[in-house]
Design an enzyme around this catalytic site. Structure first.
Site, PDB file in Angstrom:
ATOM      1  N   ARG A  73      12.264 -17.756  65.812  1.00 47.91           N
ATOM      2  CA  ARG A  73      13.510 -17.072  66.147  1.00 47.91           C
ATOM      3  C   ARG A  73      13.180 -15.585  66.315  1.00 47.91           C
ATOM      4  O   ARG A  73      12.040 -15.163  66.081  1.00 47.91           O
ATOM      5  CB  ARG A  73      14.647 -17.336  65.148  1.00 47.91           C
ATOM      6  CG  ARG A  73      14.284 -17.631  63.747  1.00 47.91           C
ATOM      7  CD  ARG A  73      13.662 -16.485  63.006  1.00 47.91           C
ATOM      8  NE  ARG A  73      14.506 -15.298  63.100  1.00 47.91           N
ATOM      9  CZ  ARG A  73      14.093 -14.063  62.980  1.00 47.91           C
ATOM     10  NH1 ARG A  73      12.804 -13.806  62.738  1.00 47.91           N
ATOM     11  NH2 ARG A  73      14.897 -13.041  63.080  1.00 47.91           N
ATOM     12  N   GLY A  74      14.190 -14.808  66.716  1.00 45.30           N
ATOM     13  CA  GLY A  74      13.903 -13.424  67.077  1.00 45.30           C
ATOM     14  C   GLY A  74      13.640 -13.389  68.573  1.00 45.30           C
ATOM     15  O   GLY A  74      12.886 -14.217  69.104  1.00 45.30           O
ATOM     16  N   ALA A  75      14.281 -12.433  69.245  1.00 45.41           N
ATOM     17  CA  ALA A  75      14.277 -12.438  70.715  1.00 45.41           C
ATOM     18  C   ALA A  75      12.872 -12.456  71.330  1.00 45.41           C
ATOM     19  O   ALA A  75      12.560 -13.321  72.164  1.00 45.41           O
ATOM     20  CB  ALA A  75      15.093 -11.247  71.214  1.00 45.41           C
ATOM     21  N   ARG A 110      18.662 -21.446  73.529  1.00 43.60           N
ATOM     22  CA  ARG A 110      19.486 -20.422  72.863  1.00 43.60           C
ATOM     23  C   ARG A 110      19.978 -19.466  73.950  1.00 43.60           C
ATOM     24  O   ARG A 110      19.184 -18.973  74.750  1.00 43.60           O
ATOM     25  CB  ARG A 110      18.672 -19.658  71.788  1.00 43.60           C
ATOM     26  CG  ARG A 110      18.303 -20.543  70.593  1.00 43.60           C
ATOM     27  CD  ARG A 110      17.851 -19.720  69.405  1.00 43.60           C
ATOM     28  NE  ARG A 110      18.967 -19.041  68.750  1.00 43.60           N
ATOM     29  CZ  ARG A 110      18.807 -18.131  67.794  1.00 43.60           C
ATOM     30  NH1 ARG A 110      17.595 -17.786  67.392  1.00 43.60           N
ATOM     31  NH2 ARG A 110      19.862 -17.553  67.228  1.00 43.60           N
ATOM     32  N   GLN A 222      18.582 -14.251  57.301  1.00 43.70           N
ATOM     33  CA  GLN A 222      17.257 -13.817  57.775  1.00 43.70           C
ATOM     34  C   GLN A 222      16.785 -12.558  57.046  1.00 43.70           C
ATOM     35  O   GLN A 222      15.582 -12.319  56.936  1.00 43.70           O
ATOM     36  CB  GLN A 222      17.284 -13.540  59.281  1.00 43.70           C
ATOM     37  CG  GLN A 222      17.446 -14.774  60.154  1.00 43.70           C
ATOM     38  CD  GLN A 222      18.888 -15.012  60.524  1.00 43.70           C
ATOM     39  OE1 GLN A 222      19.798 -14.731  59.743  1.00 43.70           O
ATOM     40  NE2 GLN A 222      19.133 -15.544  61.711  1.00 43.70           N
ATOM     41  N   ASP A 263      18.917  -8.518  70.759  1.00 39.99           N
ATOM     42  CA  ASP A 263      18.660  -9.750  71.512  1.00 39.99           C
ATOM     43  C   ASP A 263      18.902  -9.555  72.996  1.00 39.99           C
ATOM     44  O   ASP A 263      18.363 -10.300  73.827  1.00 39.99           O
ATOM     45  CB  ASP A 263      19.524 -10.881  70.971  1.00 39.99           C
ATOM     46  CG  ASP A 263      19.066 -11.224  69.563  1.00 39.99           C
ATOM     47  OD1 ASP A 263      19.504 -10.535  68.622  1.00 39.99           O
ATOM     48  OD2 ASP A 263      18.223 -12.126  69.429  1.00 39.99           O
ATOM     49  N   ASN A 273      23.152  -7.755  68.990  1.00 38.81           N
ATOM     50  CA  ASN A 273      22.226  -8.110  67.907  1.00 38.81           C
ATOM     51  C   ASN A 273      22.951  -9.034  66.934  1.00 38.81           C
ATOM     52  O   ASN A 273      24.130  -9.377  67.140  1.00 38.81           O
ATOM     53  CB  ASN A 273      21.717  -6.836  67.208  1.00 38.81           C
ATOM     54  CG  ASN A 273      20.547  -7.107  66.271  1.00 38.81           C
ATOM     55  OD1 ASN A 273      19.585  -7.781  66.654  1.00 38.81           O
ATOM     56  ND2 ASN A 273      20.622  -6.625  65.046  1.00 38.81           N
ATOM     57  N   LYS A 274      22.277  -9.434  65.906  1.00 39.87           N
ATOM     58  CA  LYS A 274      22.804 -10.376  64.916  1.00 39.87           C
ATOM     59  C   LYS A 274      24.203  -9.988  64.452  1.00 39.87           C
ATOM     60  O   LYS A 274      24.489  -8.812  64.244  1.00 39.87           O
ATOM     61  CB  LYS A 274      21.832 -10.433  63.732  1.00 39.87           C
ATOM     62  CG  LYS A 274      22.192 -11.370  62.609  1.00 39.87           C
ATOM     63  CD  LYS A 274      22.460 -12.780  63.067  1.00 39.87           C
ATOM     64  CE  LYS A 274      21.320 -13.405  63.837  1.00 39.87           C
ATOM     65  NZ  LYS A 274      21.659 -14.719  64.439  1.00 39.87           N
TER      66      LYS A 274
HETATM   67  O1  MRU Z   1      19.255 -15.613  65.237  1.00 43.86           O
HETATM   68  P1  MRU Z   1      17.956 -14.871  65.173  1.00 43.86           P
HETATM   69  O2  MRU Z   1      17.310 -14.920  63.839  1.00 43.86           O
HETATM   70  O3  MRU Z   1      17.038 -15.258  66.310  1.00 43.86           O
HETATM   71  O4  MRU Z   1      18.388 -13.369  65.423  1.00 43.86           O
HETATM   72  C1  MRU Z   1      17.423 -12.359  65.457  1.00 43.86           C
HETATM   73  C2  MRU Z   1      17.988 -11.019  65.631  1.00 43.86           C
HETATM   74  O5  MRU Z   1      19.180 -10.827  65.746  1.00 43.86           O
HETATM   75  C3  MRU Z   1      17.010  -9.897  65.763  1.00 43.86           C
HETATM   76  O6  MRU Z   1      17.537  -8.718  65.244  1.00 43.86           O
HETATM   77  C4  MRU Z   1      16.706  -9.689  67.244  1.00 43.86           C
HETATM   78  O7  MRU Z   1      16.282 -10.895  67.820  1.00 43.86           O
HETATM   79  C5  MRU Z   1      15.693  -8.668  67.462  1.00 43.86           C
HETATM   80  S1  MRU Z   1      14.119  -9.316  67.040  1.00 43.86           S
HETATM   81  C6  MRU Z   1      12.890  -8.227  67.173  1.00 43.86           C
END
Ligand code: MRU
Length: 384
Positions: A73-75, A110, A222, A263, A273-274
């Site tokens: 996970r993470g963009a 996603r 997370q 993201d 973002n999250k």
């Molecule tokens: O749902 P996730 O865990 O994939 O969400 C991740 C985030 O929101 C991060 O802040 C974002 O992807 C930036 S990652 C360098």
């Protein structure tokens, strides 16, 4: 099969070129298996921080599942996983139709992080004109290049962001700089270094005294399970806080700056973002705390001008809100209900922080104002 990316290591396995560490061992989040199978291996992030487990991806379906179930996970990391997912698809069937269908399935895994579509598009643009027999080798080489470019971009984000932290440290006469972050935008969200946490690692390397407030980041936690884990592994002072704590800390002068990841960020500087990031930005604005987003070019969506209305927001299962997973005293990991049976729940995974609340965007090319002019100043090759 011999596949090479020009000037770059063929296999980016554990310990080969990584900076960040688990149990003292330099580790990337994704690499090619060392057994010559050309399978892909990932750290299973659904098992952290309780267990460090490696999962092998053999097929594109494995890659899609790993992204959708958030083993990765993470963009930036889901973009790199999608690139390798296309490699796995093509080695089973290098035809045009297999390339197209694998790309569509990966992008659908996603919807919010644009890095996923960006990686699939980048791979598809390169591979489509090639004959099917030339595609597999080219795909592995390009995926390795995308992974290594992500590492380089995150390291550069770290250097640029560390200067901001250094300025705060200087203003405070060298006293500890307190940084608040949300979710996990560290090395676990990328291939190495991270985005929001890269400046923190680089500032630490430069000898700056710092401390990180880590939002737990409900519903999937997370912050608690990944950010606190990786900061702990790197020996960085940090404190885990419940999601609603940031405003209070800011009112009492306990946060010098906020750094988050993204993201998807529009050409006008709206930062997705999250979920919960927007509320932190509002509190930061009210308390004159600088609020930065750190992201590589692959997170910029140049086709969008209004993040609130145009960015698709992923909605995930209600059970992520009504349940929590953790370790019992006997070491077993268990999932428990925290709501009354049948309580309805909604699970919006992301929100958008409008550009007016963003102090600056830290990229691999430097720090831009959160505006179209600011971003175009750093990326002049993009059409105005
Ligand atoms: O749902 P996730 O865990 O994939 O969400 C991740 C985030 O929101 C991060 O802040 C974002 O992807 C930036 S990652 C360098």
């Amino acid at each position: 099969m011999a596949v090479t990316a020009v000037g770059l290591p063929l296999r980016t396995g554990m310990g080969q070129t990584a900076a960040m560490k688990i149990n003292g061992r330099a580790t990337r989040t994704i690499w090619l298996s060392s057994d010559s199978s050309d399978d892909v291996e990932i750290l299973d992030q659904t098992r952290l921080p309780h267990a460090v487990k490696v999962v092998r991806l053999r097929t594109v379906a494995d890659a899609v599942r790993a992204i959708a179930d958030m083993q990765v996970r993470g963009a930036p990391l889901i973009g790199v996983t999608a690139a390798y997912g296309l490699c796995l698809a093509l080695r089973a069937d290098p035809s045009d139709s297999a390339l197209l269908s694998a790309g569509k399935t990966l992008i659908a895994a996603r919807p919010t992080a644009v890095n996923l579509a960006w990686a699939v598009q980048t791979m598809t643009d390169l591979l489509t004109p090639l004959t099917p027999s030339a595609r597999v080798e080219a795909a592995y080489a390009k995926a390795a290049l995308i992974a290594d470019e992500d590492v380089a971009a995150c390291a550069a984000i770290g250097e640029h962001g560390a200067k901001i932290i250094a300025e705060h440290a200087a203003r405070k006469g060298g006293a500890c700089v307190n940084i608040l972050t949300h979710c996990n935008a560290g090395w676990l969200a990328t291939v190495d270094w991270g985005t929001a946490l890269a400046p923190i690692y680089k500032a630490r390397d430069a000898g700056i005294d710092l401390h990180v407030w880590v939002d737990e980041t409900r519903p999937r936690n997370q912050g608690a399970s990944l950010t606190a884990f990786e900061l702990g592994q790197e020996g960085i002072a940090h404190t885990l806080i419940a999601d609603n704590t940031g405003g209070h800390l800011m009112q009492h002068g306990m946060v010098d700056l906020v750094i988050v990841g993204s993201d998807r960020t529009t050409r006008t500087g709206d930062v997705c973002n999250k979920i919960g990031t927007y509320l932190k930005a509002l509190a930061a604005k009210d308390n004159a705390v600088p609020f930065y987003a750190a992201l590589p070019a692959s997170t910029l969506d140049w086709s969008l001008t209004d993040g609130v209305t145009q960015i698709p927001i992923e909605q995930r299962g209600a059970e992520e809100v009504t349940r929590m997973t953790g370790r019992l005293p006997d070491g077993t990991v268990a999932t428990v209900d925290i709501a009354a049976p049948g309580s309805p729940a909604a699970n919006y995974a992301f929100d958008v922080t409008p550009a007016r609340l963003v102090t600056g965007i830290i990229t691999e090319r430097g720090v831009a104002a959160a505006s179209e002019a600011g971003l175009l100043g750093l990326y002049p090759e993009r059409p105005a």
